[in-house]
Write an enzyme that holds these catalytic residues in place. Structure first.
Site, PDB file in Angstrom:
ATOM      1  N   CYS A 117       0.810  -1.219   0.000  1.00  0.00           N
ATOM      2  CA  CYS A 117       0.000   0.000   0.000  1.00  0.00           C
ATOM      3  C   CYS A 117       0.846   1.273   0.000  1.00  0.00           C
ATOM      4  O   CYS A 117       0.332   2.358  -0.256  1.00  0.00           O
ATOM      5  CB  CYS A 117      -0.951  -0.010   1.191  1.00  0.00           C
ATOM      6  SG  CYS A 117      -2.145  -1.355   1.051  1.00  0.00           S
ATOM      7  N   HIS A 258      -3.397   7.108   1.832  1.00  0.00           N
ATOM      8  CA  HIS A 258      -3.786   5.776   1.381  1.00  0.00           C
ATOM      9  C   HIS A 258      -5.163   5.480   1.941  1.00  0.00           C
ATOM     10  O   HIS A 258      -5.454   5.795   3.096  1.00  0.00           O
ATOM     11  CB  HIS A 258      -2.760   4.748   1.874  1.00  0.00           C
ATOM     12  CG  HIS A 258      -3.200   3.344   1.645  1.00  0.00           C
ATOM     13  ND1 HIS A 258      -3.580   2.897   0.400  1.00  0.00           N
ATOM     14  CD2 HIS A 258      -3.365   2.290   2.491  1.00  0.00           C
ATOM     15  CE1 HIS A 258      -3.947   1.629   0.493  1.00  0.00           C
ATOM     16  NE2 HIS A 258      -3.822   1.234   1.750  1.00  0.00           N
ATOM     17  N   ASN A 288     -10.071  -0.242  -0.817  1.00  0.00           N
ATOM     18  CA  ASN A 288      -8.610  -0.213  -0.763  1.00  0.00           C
ATOM     19  C   ASN A 288      -8.055  -0.810  -2.061  1.00  0.00           C
ATOM     20  O   ASN A 288      -8.163  -2.015  -2.284  1.00  0.00           O
ATOM     21  CB  ASN A 288      -8.151  -1.024   0.458  1.00  0.00           C
ATOM     22  CG  ASN A 288      -6.640  -0.999   0.648  1.00  0.00           C
ATOM     23  OD1 ASN A 288      -5.900  -0.532  -0.216  1.00  0.00           O
ATOM     24  ND2 ASN A 288      -6.188  -1.498   1.776  1.00  0.00           N
TER      25      ASN A 288
HETATM   26  O1  UT7 Z   1      -3.958  -1.201   3.379  1.00  0.00           O
HETATM   27  C1  UT7 Z   1      -2.971  -1.926   4.012  1.00  0.00           C
HETATM   28  C2  UT7 Z   1      -3.065  -1.853   5.486  1.00  0.00           C
HETATM   29  N1  UT7 Z   1      -4.294  -2.415   5.955  1.00  0.00           N
HETATM   30  C3  UT7 Z   1      -5.054  -1.713   6.794  1.00  0.00           C
HETATM   31  O2  UT7 Z   1      -4.750  -0.590   7.096  1.00  0.00           O
HETATM   32  C4  UT7 Z   1      -6.263  -2.408   7.387  1.00  0.00           C
HETATM   33  C5  UT7 Z   1      -6.234  -2.258   8.871  1.00  0.00           C
HETATM   34  N2  UT7 Z   1      -7.327  -2.912   9.549  1.00  0.00           N
HETATM   35  C6  UT7 Z   1      -8.618  -2.494   9.456  1.00  0.00           C
HETATM   36  O3  UT7 Z   1      -8.933  -1.598   8.708  1.00  0.00           O
HETATM   37  C7  UT7 Z   1      -9.636  -3.139  10.369  1.00  0.00           C
HETATM   38  O4  UT7 Z   1      -8.978  -3.940  11.308  1.00  0.00           O
HETATM   39  C8  UT7 Z   1     -10.704  -3.988   9.620  1.00  0.00           C
HETATM   40  C9  UT7 Z   1     -11.630  -3.080   8.840  1.00  0.00           C
HETATM   41  C10 UT7 Z   1     -10.009  -4.976   8.687  1.00  0.00           C
HETATM   42  C11 UT7 Z   1     -11.556  -4.752  10.644  1.00  0.00           C
HETATM   43  O5  UT7 Z   1     -12.167  -3.858  11.546  1.00  0.00           O
HETATM   44  P1  UT7 Z   1     -12.052  -4.061  13.118  1.00  0.00           P
HETATM   45  O6  UT7 Z   1     -12.823  -2.984  13.751  1.00  0.00           O
HETATM   46  O7  UT7 Z   1     -10.589  -4.157  13.462  1.00  0.00           O
HETATM   47  O8  UT7 Z   1     -12.777  -5.433  13.329  1.00  0.00           O
HETATM   48  P2  UT7 Z   1     -12.195  -6.815  13.872  1.00  0.00           P
HETATM   49  O9  UT7 Z   1     -11.293  -7.440  12.867  1.00  0.00           O
HETATM   50  O10 UT7 Z   1     -11.686  -6.645  15.250  1.00  0.00           O
HETATM   51  O11 UT7 Z   1     -13.515  -7.654  13.932  1.00  0.00           O
HETATM   52  C12 UT7 Z   1     -14.573  -7.326  14.853  1.00  0.00           C
HETATM   53  C13 UT7 Z   1     -15.698  -8.314  14.636  1.00  0.00           C
HETATM   54  C14 UT7 Z   1     -15.225  -9.767  14.650  1.00  0.00           C
HETATM   55  O12 UT7 Z   1     -16.227 -10.541  15.244  1.00  0.00           O
HETATM   56  P3  UT7 Z   1     -16.073 -11.031  16.769  1.00  0.00           P
HETATM   57  O13 UT7 Z   1     -14.809 -11.830  16.803  1.00  0.00           O
HETATM   58  O14 UT7 Z   1     -15.988  -9.773  17.585  1.00  0.00           O
HETATM   59  O15 UT7 Z   1     -17.302 -11.830  16.973  1.00  0.00           O
HETATM   60  C15 UT7 Z   1     -15.149 -10.120  13.198  1.00  0.00           C
HETATM   61  O16 UT7 Z   1     -15.295 -11.484  12.958  1.00  0.00           O
HETATM   62  O17 UT7 Z   1     -16.291  -8.106  13.357  1.00  0.00           O
HETATM   63  C16 UT7 Z   1     -16.295  -9.348  12.641  1.00  0.00           C
HETATM   64  N3  UT7 Z   1     -16.183  -9.061  11.205  1.00  0.00           N
HETATM   65  C17 UT7 Z   1     -17.227  -8.776  10.439  1.00  0.00           C
HETATM   66  N4  UT7 Z   1     -18.543  -8.649  10.700  1.00  0.00           N
HETATM   67  C18 UT7 Z   1     -19.345  -8.332   9.684  1.00  0.00           C
HETATM   68  C19 UT7 Z   1     -15.046  -9.051  10.452  1.00  0.00           C
HETATM   69  N5  UT7 Z   1     -15.365  -8.746   9.190  1.00  0.00           N
HETATM   70  C20 UT7 Z   1     -16.706  -8.573   9.149  1.00  0.00           C
HETATM   71  C21 UT7 Z   1     -17.594  -8.242   8.116  1.00  0.00           C
HETATM   72  N6  UT7 Z   1     -18.913  -8.120   8.427  1.00  0.00           N
HETATM   73  N7  UT7 Z   1     -17.211  -8.039   6.840  1.00  0.00           N
END
Ligand code: UT7
Length: 334
Positions: A117, A258, A288
């Site tokens: 990225c 980004h 992204n």
């Molecule tokens: O570009 C290169 C660098 N990459 C980035 O900068 C990405 C960085 N990370 C992020 O942007 C975020 O971590 C995400 C958008 C990928 C995820 O958001 P988050 O607030 O960190 O959520 P999480 O991964 O902690 O997941 C929270 C909950 C989980 O469920 P439980 O374990 O709390 O029951 C996930 O399983 O949300 C769940 N979840 C979803 N729910 C509905 C994960 N993906 C989804 C989804 N829809 N698509």
């Protein structure tokens, strides 16, 4: 880095390409346990573009052709083509070679650059160094990624995040040291490699039935861990480039970040002391697109008449590696 040579690199043309097919959030909600509200609140993404047939070289060529059409650039004048990508058409030859052939840049050399990225940022600084050396007059820097080629569309954690796009900048020399690419701060730290990667297909895990079955040819991301580092990395390095160059928040016309997550962008703007009205955004429409985010968002804002000659733009990125960095670009086209 600062440059102490005779020439600065200035951006003299821009171009972009996004495929037509749109996948909105409801598309995923139909077959995965997800919904529009979760995706928009957690990421800021509403839809993304997908190239169904074709490869990254098609996106990159599209962006370069757009640049040529809008600037009148003759392909034979191009000295160097740099393509930042993590989704090259093939491991070799370089996507830059395929683009060179497609546009007829018969006098160019070039290569691909892999920094995920942060790829466009790293490629822009690399191109600027070629210009500053005095050896080259026209350097094309392209950020292009067909993320749909490496996304597991059954994994709700990653498939909703990514899209396909490409953007292209033309760099040319100027003796005016007060414009163009004025400074950058770039970082790489391989201790982040475990958190965001694609394990299969390289020399470590050449493709076998087992690597395919184990889904090693898809993006792997530990979202939370990457998120924490991205917030910190992008915010700090953006504030640092302002402090280093004595730029106050009122001196900054635009942040061109980004586009991985709206919340990461918001934290970066906050740390820089600027409002979201000064932040270039297209994450809502494209998601992204890895190295496509920064060149496409700047191209769109410039074409919408929002970027003026003399504007101070801070570019900032964070991605796999980890790689991250910022750049101070003074806009020099009317
Ligand atoms: O570009 C290169 C660098 N990459 C980035 O900068 C990405 C960085 N990370 C992020 O942007 C975020 O971590 C995400 C958008 C990928 C995820 O958001 P988050 O607030 O960190 O959520 P999480 O991964 O902690 O997941 C929270 C909950 C989980 O469920 P439980 O374990 O709390 O029951 C996930 O399983 O949300 C769940 N979840 C979803 N729910 C509905 C994960 N993906 C989804 C989804 N829809 N698509």
């Amino acid at each position: 880095m600062t440059n102490a040579t005779k020439y600065n690199a200035r951006v003299t043309g821009v171009g972009m390409y996004v495929p037509d097919e749109v996948l909105d959030n409801d598309y995923f909600a139909k077959y995965l346990d997800t919904n529009d509200e979760w995706i928009v609140t957690r990421t800021g993404i509403k839809e993304r573009r997908i190239l169904r047939n074709g490869a990254t070289s098609d996106l990159a060529t599209g962006a370069l052709k757009d640049l040529m059409a809008t600037t009148g650039l003759n392909p034979e004048e191009i000295d160097v083509i740099i393509v930042a990508t993590v989704t090259p058409d093939m491991l070799f030859p370089a996507t830059a070679a395929l683009v060179q052939e497609r546009v007829g840049a018969t006098n160019a050399w070039g290569f691909d650059l892999s920094a995920a990225c942060s790829g466009f940022l790293f490629a822009l600084q690399t191109g600027a160094n070629f210009i500053a050396s005095g050896a080259y007059k026209k350097v094309v820097v392209i950020g292009a990624d067909k993320m749909s080629a490496i996304v597991d569309y059954t994994d709700r954690n990653t498939c909703i995040l990514f899209g396909d796009a490409a953007g292209a900048f033309l760099l040319e020399p100027t003796e005016d040291k007060s414009t163009g690419i004025l400074d950058s701060i770039l970082h790489i730290d391989g201790s982040g490699a475990d958190y965001l990667n694609m394990k299969g297909g390289g020399s470590l895990n050449p493709p076998t039935h087992e690597t395919v079955d184990a889904k090693m040819h898809y993006i792997y991301q530990e979202g939370k861990a990457v998120y924490k580092r991205a917030v910190l990395g992008m915010a700090e390095v953006s504030a640092e480039i302002m402090e280093k160059n004595g730029l106050k928040s009122e001196d900054v016309a635009w942040l061109a970040p980004h586009q991985a997550n709206l919340r990461i962008i918001d934290s970066t703007a906050n740390r820089m002391g600027i409002g979201m009205d000064k932040v270039m955004l297209n994450i809502e429409r494209y998601g992204n697109t890895t190295s496509g985010t920064i060149p496409t968002v700047i191209t769109e804002y410039y074409r919408a008449g929002k970027v003026k000659k003399g504007d101070n733009i801070i570019l900032a990125a964070f991605g796999a590696g980890f790689t991250w960095g910022s750049m101070w670009l003074k806009w020099s086209i009317d």
